[in-house]
Motif scaffolding. Structure first.
Motif, short mmCIF file in Angstrom:
data_model
loop_
_atom_site.label_atom_id
_atom_site.label_comp_id
_atom_site.label_asym_id
_atom_site.label_seq_id
_atom_site.Cartn_x
_atom_site.Cartn_y
_atom_site.Cartn_z
N ASP A 100 82.89 51.47 -8.90
CA ASP A 100 81.77 52.28 -8.52
C ASP A 100 80.59 52.49 -9.53
O ASP A 100 80.02 53.39 -9.61
N ASP B 276 76.94 39.83 0.69
CA ASP B 276 78.09 40.53 1.53
C ASP B 276 77.41 40.35 2.89
O ASP B 276 77.98 40.96 3.93
N TRP C 59 72.22 47.52 -6.29
CA TRP C 59 73.34 47.09 -5.37
C TRP C 59 74.68 47.79 -6.11
O TRP C 59 75.12 47.61 -7.15
N PHE D 279 78.53 49.53 -5.85
CA PHE D 279 79.84 49.21 -5.31
C PHE D 279 80.65 50.34 -5.32
O PHE D 279 80.62 51.30 -6.43
N HIS D 280 81.69 50.40 -4.28
CA HIS D 280 82.83 51.78 -4.49
C HIS D 280 84.19 51.18 -4.17
O HIS D 280 84.33 50.15 -3.13
N HIS E 46 84.73 41.31 -6.22
CA HIS E 46 83.76 40.74 -5.23
C HIS E 46 82.86 39.85 -6.16
O HIS E 46 82.25 40.18 -7.04
N ALA F 156 79.61 38.56 -6.47
CA ALA F 156 78.20 39.23 -5.84
C ALA F 156 77.43 37.99 -6.32
O ALA F 156 76.87 37.76 -7.33
N TYR G 164 82.19 41.80 -9.25
CA TYR G 164 82.59 43.51 -9.29
C TYR G 164 84.10 43.63 -9.39
O TYR G 164 84.73 42.60 -8.62
#
Length: 203
Positions: A120, A146, A170, A172-173, A178, A180, A200
């Motif tokens: 997160d 993405d 940017w 993320f949750h 990933h 990126a 990530y």
């Protein structure tokens, strides 16, 4: 003398003498009158009322072209020409500086927040654009790995500003990972592209 020898015609022709006729005045050019002895009052008055040559020929001769009109004086103050030229040069320079060639991009680089991003988290990706210091406007957008893309964005550059820093946040949750990649695309004044990458990881 006998009455028979009397002749009225002979007496009138021989003895009768009337007053001498008045001399006729002589006319000369310009209507100047000269009179001999015995000038009458009427003739003198005529002489006084008759214009002279100087009075008659005071204007333009018949048939002669009218005199040319006086040439107008030049209104331009020539002594101000050097100052006017300097003013024009200064205005031209200011216009060129303000509206002349726009900023030129020299280099573009993208910096990621680090090799990895935790759960997160929000990555602050920074694009650094270096220019020649002239004023102008950068037009750009961000592309993400993405599959998303930002709207066209603009950054105004002031005179003397040789660097612009453009940020992409940017976020993320959730668990997962990933790889990126964020790509900065400059579309004007000249096309340039740079990208940065990070990972990530969560879980």
């Amino acid at each position: 003398m006998n009455d028979d020898d009397y002749s009225a015609t002979e007496l009138g022709s021989h003895w009768f003498e009337g007053p001498l006729p008045e001399p006729t005045p002589d006319r000369v050019e310009g209507e100047v009158l000269r009179f001999g002895p015995g000038v009458t009052a009427i003739a003198a008055r005529r002489a006084e009322n008759t214009p002279t040559a100087a009075q008659i020929w005071h204007g333009t001769l018949p048939g002669a072209p009218p005199p040319p009109p006086p040439r107008p004086r030049s209104w331009w103050p020539w002594r101000y020409v050097p100052a006017a030229l300097v003013l024009v040069a200064v205005l031209a320079f200011l216009a060129w500086r303000e509206y002349g060639p726009r900023a030129a991009v020299r280099s573009v680089a993208v910096t990621a927040p680090g090799p990895s991003l935790g759960c997160d988290g929000t990555a602050n990706v920074v694009g650094v654009v270096r220019t020649d210091g002239r004023p102008g406007t950068l037009t750009y957008h961000w592309e993400r790995s993405d599959g998303t893309r930002s709207a066209p964005l603009r950054e105004t550059l002031a005179r003397g500003q040789e660097e612009a820093r453009l940020h992409l946040l940017w976020t993320f949750h959730g668990p997962g990972s990933h790889q990126a990649v964020a790509r900065l695309v400059i579309t004007s004044p000249t096309p340039h592209t740079a990208e940065g990458a990070f990972t990530y990881r969560c879980g």
